[in-house]
Design a protein around this motif. Structure first.
Motif, short mmCIF file in Angstrom:
data_model
loop_
_atom_site.label_atom_id
_atom_site.label_comp_id
_atom_site.label_asym_id
_atom_site.label_seq_id
_atom_site.Cartn_x
_atom_site.Cartn_y
_atom_site.Cartn_z
N ARG A 147 0.91 -1.06 0.09
CA ARG A 147 0.00 0.08 -0.10
C ARG A 147 0.85 1.17 0.05
O ARG A 147 0.45 2.28 -0.47
CB ARG A 147 -0.98 -0.14 1.25
CG ARG A 147 -1.91 -1.12 1.17
CD ARG A 147 -3.00 -0.99 2.20
NE ARG A 147 -4.21 -1.80 1.76
CZ ARG A 147 -5.42 -1.44 1.12
NH1 ARG A 147 -5.50 0.00 0.96
NH2 ARG A 147 -6.45 -2.24 1.02
N ARG A 148 1.91 1.09 0.54
CA ARG A 148 2.89 2.42 0.61
C ARG A 148 3.35 2.43 -0.89
O ARG A 148 3.66 3.69 -1.36
CB ARG A 148 3.91 2.26 1.62
CG ARG A 148 4.93 3.28 1.70
CD ARG A 148 5.99 3.38 2.42
NE ARG A 148 5.89 3.09 3.96
CZ ARG A 148 5.80 1.92 4.56
NH1 ARG A 148 6.26 0.87 4.05
NH2 ARG A 148 5.36 1.71 5.75
N ASP A 149 3.89 1.47 -1.54
CA ASP A 149 4.26 1.32 -2.82
C ASP A 149 3.29 2.02 -3.66
O ASP A 149 3.40 2.71 -4.74
CB ASP A 149 4.65 0.00 -3.42
CG ASP A 149 5.99 -0.14 -2.59
OD1 ASP A 149 6.74 0.47 -1.95
OD2 ASP A 149 6.19 -1.52 -2.57
N GLU A 150 1.93 2.15 -3.33
CA GLU A 150 0.90 2.32 -4.38
C GLU A 150 0.52 3.75 -3.87
O GLU A 150 -0.45 4.46 -4.51
CB GLU A 150 -0.44 1.66 -4.28
CG GLU A 150 -0.31 0.20 -4.58
CD GLU A 150 -1.48 -0.65 -4.18
OE1 GLU A 150 -2.26 -0.04 -3.62
OE2 GLU A 150 -1.43 -1.98 -4.75
N GLY A 151 1.49 4.58 -2.93
CA GLY A 151 1.05 5.86 -2.65
C GLY A 151 0.02 6.19 -1.64
O GLY A 151 -0.05 7.29 -1.25
N GLU A 152 -0.39 5.25 -0.77
CA GLU A 152 -1.26 5.41 0.32
C GLU A 152 -0.20 5.61 1.66
O GLU A 152 0.90 5.47 1.34
CB GLU A 152 -2.10 4.10 0.67
CG GLU A 152 -3.00 3.89 -0.75
CD GLU A 152 -3.87 2.89 -0.25
OE1 GLU A 152 -3.97 2.22 0.84
OE2 GLU A 152 -4.70 2.31 -1.34
N GLU A 153 -1.00 6.02 2.59
CA GLU A 153 -0.11 6.13 3.96
C GLU A 153 -0.97 5.02 4.92
O GLU A 153 -1.89 5.37 5.65
CB GLU A 153 -0.66 7.58 4.37
CG GLU A 153 0.03 8.54 3.71
CD GLU A 153 -0.35 9.89 4.22
OE1 GLU A 153 -1.05 10.15 5.25
OE2 GLU A 153 0.29 11.06 3.66
#
Length: 379
Positions: free
Chosen positions: A59-65
């Protein structure tokens, strides 16, 4: 966009290791993975925590926090479910998120999804299924291949099914002991039948008989005649040995069987060998040395075996000594006399050796002559 990745633990594994729940943050969860794994490397909770770390990274790689957290309760009671609900409320109060992903390692923990879903939108549930050991996986695939093989199914499953069907019938007709003994005997015969390769031998024999009938082999007829003669010899030996079984030793009984059965068995072997030699001559216009020598070997062995059997029987007073009747040849006359067992044995052994040597000579001379004639005809 912020999201919550929450790992559920019901069983006090995490609570007993971490001491305080919920555990929040990747660094804290990494430390928790190490601690739980060192305490119990076989615990599936370790894989659940690792799955949470993996989803957080994705999820971090997808731009989320993403916010990673682990909630725990000591058991599967209602109070434990309420404790997990309070931990979720605390997480949402400290970390306002828009959605959540629930990570579990069994179906029982998934029952808490609706508790989380009542407080925040749940985008997905990830259940961690640990791969089985290699041996177990290999066993599974071997069983799968076994069930897909028609020949193996017929060899294994059909006999087992027949045994299971026969067992209640035998129990109904007889008692349990007879039923189990019958099943065990049939199973043992089947295992010997397959283990010794009797089925393959019978298949080869049936194929040979079929080919022999189609091609008109003489050996088919002579083999049947030989089998009948051998059966006669066995019956004659049994009839002769049966009265002696209760009166004499086992050796004497066996010698009586051989004494009366050997002549018939020798004639049977001669018949079969003659048929084999005729087949070879009709097929190749020549007979090999082995086929020519075989009848002489059979007669020689018969002489030797019968001589030894007669020796033991005469020493045991089962048969009378061999007597030569009186003879008159011109001016020469011979009085009746008896041949001792020792001389009788020597005579039979010498006769057997002489017949064997005669067979070697005949086979060598006749075989060479037939080979020369065959080569001359071919040229």
């Amino acid at each position: 966009m912020s999201s919550l990745v929450v790992c559920i633990d019901r069983g006090a594994v995490v609570a007993g290791t971490a001491g305080e729940t919920p555990v929040v943050g990747e660094r804290a969860v990494r430390s928790l993975v190490t601690a739980v794994g060192l305490d119990d490397p076989e615990n599936s909770r370790v894989n659940c925590l690792l799955e949470g770390l993996r989803l957080t990274r994705e999820r971090r790689d997808e731009g989320e926090e993403p916010v990673l957290a682990v909630v725990s309760a000591p058991d599967e009671s209602v109070d434990s479910d309420r404790a997990i609900a309070r931990q979720i409320d605390d997480l949402l109060a400290d970390h306002p998120v828009e959605s959540a992903v629930v990570v579990t390692d069994n179906a029982a923990d998934e029952r808490l999804v609706h508790v989380i879903e009542s407080r925040v939108r749940v985008d997905g549930v990830s259940r961690v299924v640990v791969r089985q050991a290699r041996d177990l996986e290999s066993t599974y695939y071997l069983l799968k291949q076994f069930l897909a093989d028609e020949q193996l199914r017929a060899t294994v499953l059909v006999p087992v099914g027949l045994f299971l069907l026969a067992l209640p019938i035998l129990v109904a007709v007889q008692n349990v002991t007879v039923a189990l003994a019958t099943i065990a005997s049939v199973a043992g015969l089947f295992l010997l039948y397959k283990g010794l390769g009797v089925d393959a031998a019978l298949a080869v024999l049936a194929g040979g008989v079929r080919d022999g009938l189609y091609t008109g082999r003489v050996s088919i007829v002579t083999t049947v005649v030989a089998a009948g003669l051998a059966l006669v010899g066995i019956v004659a030996g049994v009839i002769s040995a049966t009265p002696l079984a209760a009166e004499t030793s086992a050796l004497t009984t066996a010698m009586a069987f051989l004494f009366d059965s050997v002549p018939w068995l020798a004639i049977a072997a001669l018949t079969a060998s003659v048929g084999r030699a005729l087949d070879e001559w009709l097929r190749n216009a020549r007979v090999g040395n082995a086929a020519l020598n075989l009848p002489f070997v059979v007669v020689a062995v018969a002489f030797v075996v019968r001589g030894f059997a007669a020796y033991f029987l005469e020493r045991a007073d089962v048969i009378e000594p061999l007597t030569v009747p009186p003879m008159a040849l011109g001016i020469v006359s011979v009085q009746e006399f008896a041949i001792t067992s020792d001389i009788r044995l020597v005579a039979f052994v010498v006769a057997g050796v002489c017949i064997s040597l005669l067979g070697v000579g005949v086979a060598a001379r006749l075989g060479d002559r037939l080979a020369v004639e065959s080569s001359a005809e071919s040229s």
